[in-house]
Scaffold this active site. Structure first.
Site, short mmCIF file in Angstrom:
data_model
loop_
_atom_site.label_atom_id
_atom_site.label_comp_id
_atom_site.label_asym_id
_atom_site.label_seq_id
_atom_site.Cartn_x
_atom_site.Cartn_y
_atom_site.Cartn_z
N CYS A 50 0.84 -1.20 0.00
CA CYS A 50 0.00 0.00 0.00
C CYS A 50 0.87 1.26 0.00
O CYS A 50 1.53 1.56 1.00
CB CYS A 50 -0.90 -0.06 1.23
SG CYS A 50 -1.72 1.48 1.66
N CYS A 108 0.14 3.78 2.70
CA CYS A 108 0.62 3.25 3.99
C CYS A 108 2.11 3.52 4.15
O CYS A 108 2.57 3.93 5.22
CB CYS A 108 0.39 1.74 4.08
SG CYS A 108 -1.35 1.24 3.98
#
Length: 123
Positions: free
Chosen positions: A30, A33
């Site tokens: 991600c 993230c």
């Protein structure tokens, strides 16, 4: 303070054993993230009295499912074992700082009173 890696095995002990725990639900693939990680880690250094923890949603799918994590990153905050904040999406450093300060300022006795006053919808 270093960021703690949470798993199904240690999650409950960390949340029960600390006054305030910030949990970053994330995954290695991600991009948002990965962008949020240094912001989260910098805040961990700034607030040594708060536990900053990460849950890898790929490795801990049951744990992520139990918190109904639908998008990542998702930040969840526990104070005195009560979930008081949960929001999907990356936060800039200033917004994370504001959320932490608001969580620290909460009157937890009042929060418990409000929870106790809510009607029981489980029956």
């Amino acid at each position: 303070m270093a960021v703690v890696e949470l798993t199904q095995d240690n999650f409950e002990a960390v949340v029960i054993g600390n006054d305030m725990v910030l949990v970053d639900f994330w995954a290695p693939w991600c991009a948002p993230c990965r962008a949020f990680a240094p912001i989260f880690e910098a805040a961990a250094e700034k607030y040594p009295d708060v536990v900053f923890a990460k849950v890898n949603t790929d490795a801990e799918q049951e744990l992520a499912a139990s918190f109904q994590i639908r998008s990542i990153p998702t930040l969840t905050i526990f104070r005195q074992q009560i979930g008081i904040f949960s929001q999907a999406g990356s936060l800039p450093a200033s917004a994370l700082e504001e959320v932490i300060q608001q969580a620290q300022a909460l009157d937890m006795d009042k929060v418990r009173e409000e929870i106790a006053a809510q009607p029981d919808t489980t029956h």
